[in-house]
Design a protein around this motif. Structure first.
Motif, PDB file in Angstrom:
ATOM      1  N   SER A 177      25.895  -3.424 -43.372  1.00 61.07           N
ATOM      2  CA  SER A 177      25.483  -2.132 -42.811  1.00 61.07           C
ATOM      3  C   SER A 177      24.257  -2.305 -41.919  1.00 61.07           C
ATOM      4  O   SER A 177      23.541  -3.309 -41.996  1.00 61.07           O
ATOM      5  CB  SER A 177      25.164  -1.147 -43.933  1.00 61.07           C
ATOM      6  N   ARG A 178      24.025  -1.290 -41.075  1.00 57.89           N
ATOM      7  CA  ARG A 178      22.804  -1.252 -40.269  1.00 57.89           C
ATOM      8  C   ARG A 178      21.708  -0.628 -41.113  1.00 57.89           C
ATOM      9  O   ARG A 178      21.822   0.515 -41.548  1.00 57.89           O
ATOM     10  CB  ARG A 178      23.048  -0.439 -39.006  1.00 57.89           C
ATOM     11  N   ILE A 179      20.634  -1.374 -41.355  1.00 63.25           N
ATOM     12  CA  ILE A 179      19.652  -0.919 -42.323  1.00 63.25           C
ATOM     13  C   ILE A 179      18.363  -0.415 -41.696  1.00 63.25           C
ATOM     14  O   ILE A 179      17.568   0.253 -42.361  1.00 63.25           O
ATOM     15  CB  ILE A 179      19.311  -2.035 -43.332  1.00 63.25           C
ATOM     16  N   HIS A 180      18.131  -0.735 -40.401  1.00 63.12           N
ATOM     17  CA  HIS A 180      16.841  -0.359 -39.822  1.00 63.12           C
ATOM     18  C   HIS A 180      16.944  -0.390 -38.305  1.00 63.12           C
ATOM     19  O   HIS A 180      17.811  -1.068 -37.742  1.00 63.12           O
ATOM     20  CB  HIS A 180      15.756  -1.334 -40.291  1.00 63.12           C
ATOM     21  N   ILE A 181      16.086   0.372 -37.639  1.00 68.24           N
ATOM     22  CA  ILE A 181      15.973   0.317 -36.186  1.00 68.24           C
ATOM     23  C   ILE A 181      14.514   0.111 -35.803  1.00 68.24           C
ATOM     24  O   ILE A 181      13.603   0.515 -36.536  1.00 68.24           O
ATOM     25  CB  ILE A 181      16.521   1.597 -35.504  1.00 68.24           C
ATOM     26  N   LEU A 182      14.297  -0.545 -34.675  1.00 69.01           N
ATOM     27  CA  LEU A 182      12.944  -0.770 -34.147  1.00 69.01           C
ATOM     28  C   LEU A 182      12.824   0.013 -32.848  1.00 69.01           C
ATOM     29  O   LEU A 182      13.586  -0.211 -31.899  1.00 69.01           O
ATOM     30  CB  LEU A 182      12.714  -2.265 -33.896  1.00 69.01           C
ATOM     31  N   GLN A 183      11.856   0.938 -32.797  1.00 66.42           N
ATOM     32  CA  GLN A 183      11.696   1.810 -31.642  1.00 66.42           C
ATOM     33  C   GLN A 183      10.442   1.452 -30.852  1.00 66.42           C
ATOM     34  O   GLN A 183       9.391   1.201 -31.431  1.00 66.42           O
ATOM     35  CB  GLN A 183      11.617   3.269 -32.084  1.00 66.42           C
ATOM     36  N   GLY A 184      10.579   1.454 -29.532  1.00 65.12           N
ATOM     37  CA  GLY A 184       9.431   1.154 -28.693  1.00 65.12           C
ATOM     38  C   GLY A 184       9.816   0.912 -27.247  1.00 65.12           C
ATOM     39  O   GLY A 184       9.040   1.218 -26.334  1.00 65.12           O
ATOM     40  N   HIS A 185      10.993   0.346 -27.018  1.00 59.36           N
ATOM     41  CA  HIS A 185      11.455   0.129 -25.651  1.00 59.36           C
ATOM     42  C   HIS A 185      11.967   1.443 -25.047  1.00 59.36           C
ATOM     43  O   HIS A 185      12.326   2.378 -25.765  1.00 59.36           O
ATOM     44  CB  HIS A 185      12.563  -0.926 -25.623  1.00 59.36           C
ATOM     45  N   ARG A 186      12.034   1.482 -23.718  1.00 61.39           N
ATOM     46  CA  ARG A 186      12.475   2.694 -23.019  1.00 61.39           C
ATOM     47  C   ARG A 186      13.731   2.464 -22.180  1.00 61.39           C
ATOM     48  O   ARG A 186      14.134   3.350 -21.424  1.00 61.39           O
ATOM     49  CB  ARG A 186      11.345   3.210 -22.129  1.00 61.39           C
ATOM     50  N   ALA A 187      14.318   1.293 -22.284  1.00 59.40           N
ATOM     51  CA  ALA A 187      15.548   0.985 -21.551  1.00 59.40           C
ATOM     52  C   ALA A 187      16.362  -0.001 -22.387  1.00 59.40           C
ATOM     53  O   ALA A 187      15.936  -0.418 -23.470  1.00 59.40           O
ATOM     54  CB  ALA A 187      15.233   0.411 -20.171  1.00 59.40           C
ATOM     55  N   GLU A 188      17.541  -0.364 -21.879  1.00 60.16           N
ATOM     56  CA  GLU A 188      18.425  -1.232 -22.652  1.00 60.16           C
ATOM     57  C   GLU A 188      17.739  -2.548 -23.032  1.00 60.16           C
ATOM     58  O   GLU A 188      16.905  -3.063 -22.290  1.00 60.16           O
ATOM     59  CB  GLU A 188      19.725  -1.515 -21.894  1.00 60.16           C
ATOM     60  N   VAL A 189      18.099  -3.062 -24.193  1.00 58.42           N
ATOM     61  CA  VAL A 189      17.514  -4.292 -24.713  1.00 58.42           C
ATOM     62  C   VAL A 189      18.440  -5.447 -24.337  1.00 58.42           C
ATOM     63  O   VAL A 189      19.592  -5.505 -24.763  1.00 58.42           O
ATOM     64  CB  VAL A 189      17.330  -4.217 -26.241  1.00 58.42           C
ATOM     65  N   LEU A 190      17.920  -6.387 -23.528  1.00 63.92           N
ATOM     66  CA  LEU A 190      18.754  -7.431 -22.939  1.00 63.92           C
ATOM     67  C   LEU A 190      18.719  -8.745 -23.701  1.00 63.92           C
ATOM     68  O   LEU A 190      19.622  -9.571 -23.546  1.00 63.92           O
ATOM     69  CB  LEU A 190      18.328  -7.673 -21.486  1.00 63.92           C
ATOM     70  N   SER A 191      17.673  -8.966 -24.499  1.00 65.20           N
ATOM     71  CA  SER A 191      17.588 -10.222 -25.243  1.00 65.20           C
ATOM     72  C   SER A 191      16.761 -10.029 -26.504  1.00 65.20           C
ATOM     73  O   SER A 191      15.759  -9.295 -26.488  1.00 65.20           O
ATOM     74  CB  SER A 191      16.963 -11.316 -24.368  1.00 65.20           C
ATOM     75  N   VAL A 192      17.175 -10.675 -27.591  1.00 63.27           N
ATOM     76  CA  VAL A 192      16.438 -10.659 -28.860  1.00 63.27           C
ATOM     77  C   VAL A 192      16.412 -12.079 -29.421  1.00 63.27           C
ATOM     78  O   VAL A 192      17.407 -12.805 -29.322  1.00 63.27           O
ATOM     79  CB  VAL A 192      17.083  -9.702 -29.894  1.00 63.27           C
ATOM     80  N   ARG A 193      15.279 -12.490 -29.996  1.00 61.94           N
ATOM     81  CA  ARG A 193      15.170 -13.833 -30.580  1.00 61.94           C
ATOM     82  C   ARG A 193      14.250 -13.802 -31.792  1.00 61.94           C
ATOM     83  O   ARG A 193      13.131 -13.284 -31.741  1.00 61.94           O
ATOM     84  CB  ARG A 193      14.580 -14.829 -29.575  1.00 61.94           C
ATOM     85  N   TRP A 194      14.726 -14.383 -32.897  1.00 64.59           N
ATOM     86  CA  TRP A 194      13.892 -14.580 -34.073  1.00 64.59           C
ATOM     87  C   TRP A 194      13.035 -15.830 -33.883  1.00 64.59           C
ATOM     88  O   TRP A 194      13.469 -16.800 -33.267  1.00 64.59           O
ATOM     89  CB  TRP A 194      14.749 -14.759 -35.322  1.00 64.59           C
ATOM     90  N   SER A 195      11.853 -15.803 -34.443  1.00 62.79           N
ATOM     91  CA  SER A 195      10.967 -16.959 -34.389  1.00 62.79           C
ATOM     92  C   SER A 195      11.528 -18.086 -35.258  1.00 62.79           C
ATOM     93  O   SER A 195      11.985 -17.839 -36.379  1.00 62.79           O
ATOM     94  CB  SER A 195       9.574 -16.579 -34.894  1.00 62.79           C
ATOM     95  N   PRO A 196      11.488 -19.336 -34.777  1.00 67.79           N
ATOM     96  CA  PRO A 196      11.900 -20.461 -35.621  1.00 67.79           C
ATOM     97  C   PRO A 196      10.787 -20.936 -36.556  1.00 67.79           C
ATOM     98  O   PRO A 196      10.950 -21.922 -37.262  1.00 67.79           O
ATOM     99  CB  PRO A 196      12.224 -21.549 -34.578  1.00 67.79           C
ATOM    100  N   ARG A 197       9.668 -20.203 -36.557  1.00 71.43           N
ATOM    101  CA  ARG A 197       8.517 -20.587 -37.385  1.00 71.43           C
ATOM    102  C   ARG A 197       8.280 -19.602 -38.522  1.00 71.43           C
ATOM    103  O   ARG A 197       7.964 -20.010 -39.648  1.00 71.43           O
ATOM    104  CB  ARG A 197       7.275 -20.690 -36.510  1.00 71.43           C
ATOM    105  N   TYR A 198       8.407 -18.300 -38.228  1.00 70.66           N
ATOM    106  CA  TYR A 198       8.189 -17.255 -39.231  1.00 70.66           C
ATOM    107  C   TYR A 198       9.426 -16.367 -39.281  1.00 70.66           C
ATOM    108  O   TYR A 198       9.798 -15.752 -38.281  1.00 70.66           O
ATOM    109  CB  TYR A 198       6.950 -16.424 -38.881  1.00 70.66           C
TER     110      TYR A 198
END
Length: 371
Positions: A177-198
């Protein structure tokens, strides 16, 4: 190289130094391999590729035709000239195939038995590799530009998803399921990346010219927004405060150690940031051609000294030194626009190192796929 081998044999150098030196030499000698090819399965451009990290043997590709292909990169024929074979395909005849363009494919980081794909058909599918059937399908309101699973997470199984909606979606593999959303951008989100450290740190890039860094354990908003001027308001216009680029930001890539974050934008610039503080390091890469309206998949080498950045640039791939911005070379060979590239740390030597009786090493340039 003989000096390194002699020092290693005498115990004067540690194995890591030898490995770094050899990896760097091989990257600097990259050229198109005339003896190795990849089966042509896709009917249209290839948007995305991913090489699994468990064995480094299988490669996923997703195309504008909605088709997904799994390739075996190993050569068991004993012949110098060969083609990497497609071991299985989710083709147009499959009832589970994506209806529109596949934008991102990614192996599950710990097991080749599962992979994830997302598409302009407004879905993200979690696939069982053995049956080639989706174990889970996530539906969204708009086209899906990107998704990413953390390569190191042990305490969560979240997939970050970027769509035409400015809100970043966090989907849980365990609950489906979708459990959470992150709000702050004002246009489409083109790229997402998790940190390989944290494992809880996430970076997101948007068409609103902004890059945000989040700690997904916090509900109060992003940790910070990258500012190309490092807070110098005299250089930043009122409407461009805290923008990473002067255009759409469509590419994100952490370095292997997670200490730095690279971004690309349609302003034809690439920037290197300190991922902990958000400071622009001001490395000048010059003009980095970027005409993509969607996500640009670029990559960073691993195990080299210095490290290198590989960026699609028209029908070529530009290779830069990470911390100096020097353009090292242009990898040429495609006849059309390159949309994605991936670095394989185990195959990075030029064909000149090959002999019929040697261990088989291959140029990573073999796996930079035409979009």
């Amino acid at each position: 190289m003989l000096g390194f081998l002699t020092a290693r044999r005498a115990g004067l150098d540690d194995p890591l130094r030898l490995r770094r030196a050899e990896s760097t030499r091989r990257v600097l000698g990259l050229q198109l391999n005339p003896d190795r090819d990849v089966d042509r399965i896709h009917g249209n451009g290839i948007n995305t590729i991913d090489i699994e990290a468990v064995e480094g043997r299988y490669m996923l590709s997703g195309g504008a035709d909605g088709v997904i292909v799994i390739y075996d990169l190993e050569n068991f024929s004993g012949k110098l000239q060969y083609s990497c074979k497609a071991v299985c395909t989710v083709g147009r005849s499959s009832r589970y195939v994506h209806k529109f363009s596949v934008e991102t494919v990614q192996w599950y980081p710990y097991d080749t038995g599962m992979f994830v794909s997302s598409s302009f058909d407004k879905t993200m599918k979690v696939w069982d590799t053995e049956t080639l059937k989706p174990a889970e399908v996530f539906q969204f309101e708009g086209n899906v530009y990107c998704h990413h699973l953390s390569p190191i997470a042990r305490k969560h199984s979240l997939i970050a998803v970027g769509t035409t909606n400015p809100k970043i979606q966090l989907c849980d593999l365990k609950s489906g399921s979708r459990i959470h959303i992150l709000q702050g951008h004002r246009a489409e989100v083109l790229s997402v990346r998790w940190s390989p450290r944290y494992e809880h740190i996430l970076a997101t890039a948007s068409a609103d010219s902004k890059v945000k860094v989040w700690d997904v354990r916090r509900a109060s908003g992003s940790l910070f927004t990258l500012d190309q001027h490092n807070g110098d308001k005299s250089k930043a216009s009122s409407e461009a405060v805290n923008t990473a680029h002067n255009g759409r930001v469509n590419g994100l890539c952490f370095t292997g150690d997670g200490l730095y974050l690279l971004t690309t934008g349609t302003d034809d610039r690439m920037r290197l940031w300190n991922s902990a503080t958000g400071e622009n390091t001001l490395v000048n890469y010059g003009k980095v051609c970027n005409e993509s309206r969607k996500r640009l998949q670029f990559t960073v080498s691993r195990g080299c000294s210095p490290e290198f950045v590989f960026v699609p640039c028209g029908s070529s791939v530009a290779v830069y030194t990470l911390h100096t911005g020097e353009l090292v070379t242009m990898l040429r060979g495609h006849y059309n626009s390159v949309d994605c590239c991936e670095f394989h740390p185990d195959y990075q030597v030029s064909p000149s190192d090959l002999s019929p009786h040697s261990q088989e090493w291959f140029s990573k340039w073999d796996f930079i796929i035409n979009g």
